[in-house]
Design a protein around this motif. Structure first.
Motif: not given
Lengths: 415, 118
Positions: A75-83
């Motif tokens: 959630r914190k990671a800047a690269t938040h996307k649909k994993y």
């Protein structure tokens, strides 16, 4: 639950299970973040339990904690996307991937992915020890006698390779499976050898590597039941049975002939024997089949004099046909010499050059010395043993060579 | 009965500190748990917490802010316990069981100042 009841290696084994399960969800390209989440959870656990009582099921507690930590980190990671799309075929929820059955499959997926054909075998081992087996960088460096920086760089390189040149996080099928399982077998065997063959390393770590190789092989065998895996398991069991007897109190290697057979682990010999029974239920014999047969002959003979050299010669001849290495050829020469066929042995050893046995050149000269001695070429024998003495590093081997040297010299006098 | 604070100093367990492995962390956990259990049984624990690495320091009239000691620093405070004991000697005896001496870590034992009757 008290502290001494924490299961052996629980954290180390959970590490690989958690990493592989989270990789199923978040994808192999996020491996570093995943490992951070797991590492972080373990670190927190030790701090948390400073002043809380241990839960009844520590394993379940750890899994819940790591799931929460992973969700948090991503959630914190800047690269938040649909994993959920990154992980390949089919979306799975957190609770699904952490079911027992799925965990096992995920571990195999991770193992096959780490054995990426684009990575060198040594790199695969380092990678597997870190991400699959939960060894720290310091432990890996200690176990493989490498620099810590070196290990770090290898890991970075391996992770980058998987990002640049991604392969699906799954066990391949069909012909691709056969190719990849060969790579996996080889990596497991080299991991085993790292633990088994060096005398200079910390003995605890050495045993850990051996145990880890056996664990990986067992996991593979349970799932795929390949005959070659059984042969590899048999080979490792036969070797491992001698682990306690092959090093003396000063950490020196003891030759097979002088090992105390009472210190061998006969439970492992028996296990190896059972694996061997399954291994030979096929028409295709691999190098592991022959190497296991050889190792088995040594440990199953009642004593050194009972060893069947004819059988060994036969196994080595077959082995060299499919897997010709200078060391195998040298060993064949030793076997032929042992079965009183020193002429044949001389012919065999002449097929190799000492420099091909990198780091073991003294063995070439020592073996040739014994052959020449048996053929009553005393001067040639003396020259070879002098050569061997000039090259040998290990103290106990030097002692043995010196004794042989005295014998040869007295042979020259009495001839 | 007096109170003593045991302050634990040493690098963080994590990859940027000592870089302990899963195996080692498990060992640590067992040891810390055993120590805590022992102190609880004796009924001497008043409190204690573990601290995160990567703190901040604020100092001087200008309130200059700097990073706290690095995770790899031997001076990093990792946590504390407050215990009750008869004397400094007795508190030091308790501190003998601190699990991380083998990692080169340190315990500082300090008596808590009491202001009775003020």
């Amino acid at each position: 639950m008290t502290s001494d009841k924490i299961i052996d290696h629980l954290f180390r084994h959970e590490y690989g299970k958690m990493v592989s399960s989270l990789t199923r969800i978040y994808g192999i390209q996020n491996l570093e973040l995943i490992e951070d989440a797991v590492q972080d959870t373990f670190k927190k656990a030790v701090l948390y339990f400073r002043n809380h009582s241990l839960p009844d099921n520590l394993q379940a507690w750890l899994r819940t904690a790591v799931k929460n930590r992973a969700i948090d980190l991503f959630r914190k990671a800047a690269t938040h996307k649909k994993y959920d799309q990154a992980s390949g075929p089919g979306f799975m929820s957190m609770s699904e991937v952490f079911s027992d059955h799925e965990i096992e499959d995920n571990q195999l997926r991770l193992l096959f992915t780490i054995c990426h054909p684009g990575l060198k075998t040594k790199d695969q081992i380092i990678f597997a020890l870190k991400s699959f087996s939960g060894f720290s960088i310091t432990e890996i460096a200690g176990a493989l006698l490498l620099d810590k920086e070196n290990v770090k760089k290898t890991l970075q390189r391996a992770r980058k390779k998987l990002q640049r040149d991604p392969i699906a996080f799954q066990v391949p099928t069909g012909a691709a499976f056969n190719e990849r399982i060969d790579v996996v077998h080889l990596a497991i065997y080299l991991l085993f050898n790292e633990g088994f063959h060096s005398s200079g390393k910390d003995s605890l770590i050495r045993k850990d590597l051996v145990a880890e190789a056996l664990r990986l092989g067992g996991l593979l065998l349970d799932k795929f039941k390949e005959h070659e895996t059984s042969a590899l398991m048999a080979l490792m069991c036969f070797h491992a049975a001698r682990l306690n007897a092959k090093i003396d109190d000063e950490g020196n290697l003891i030759k097979l002939k002088y090992q105390d057979r009472k210190r061998w682990n006969y439970q492992l010999v028996w296990k190896g024997h059972l694996h061997m029974e399954h291994a030979v239920e096929t028409k295709i014999f691999t190098r592991f089949h022959y190497e296991a047969a050889i190792a088995g002959e040594y440990v199953m003979a009642e004593n050194f004099d009972q060893i069947n050299w004819r059988k060994l010669e036969n196994y080595y001849t077959h082995l060299i046909r499919i897997h010709s290495t200078p060391l195998n050829i040298l060993n064949l020469a030793v076997i032929q010499h042992q079965s009183m066929e020193s002429d044949k042995a001389l012919k065999t050893i002449s097929k190799i050059q000492p420099f091909q046995l990198k780091g073991k050149e003294h063995l070439y000269h020592a073996v040739l010395a014994e052959i020449q001695m048996a053929l009553q070429n005393y001067e040639a024998a003396q020259a070879e043993i002098e050569h061997a003495l000039a090259l040998v590093q290990n103290q106990s081997e030097r002692k043995l060579l010196t004794e042989n040297y005295e014998n040869i010299k007295s042979g020259i006098v009495t001839k | 009965m007096k109170e003593y604070m045991m302050v634990f100093l040493g690098p963080d367990y994590g990859e940027d500190g000592m870089g302990l492995s899963a195996e080692q962390i498990q060992q640590r956990m067992g040891k810390w748990f055993a120590w805590h259990e022992k102190m609880e049984k004796q009924g001497i624990v008043k409190g204690g917490e573990a601290l995160h690495a990567h703190g901040k320091r604020i100092s001087g009239p200008d309130r200059i802010v700097t990073d706290g000691p690095s995770a790899a620093s031997k001076e990093l405070i990792g946590g504390y316990y407050v215990i009750t004991a008869e004397s400094m000697e007795e508190a030091m005896k308790v501190a003998e069981d601190f699990p991380d001496y083998d990692l080169g870590s340190t315990v500082e034992v300090r008596e808590v100042m009491k202001f009775e009757g003020m």
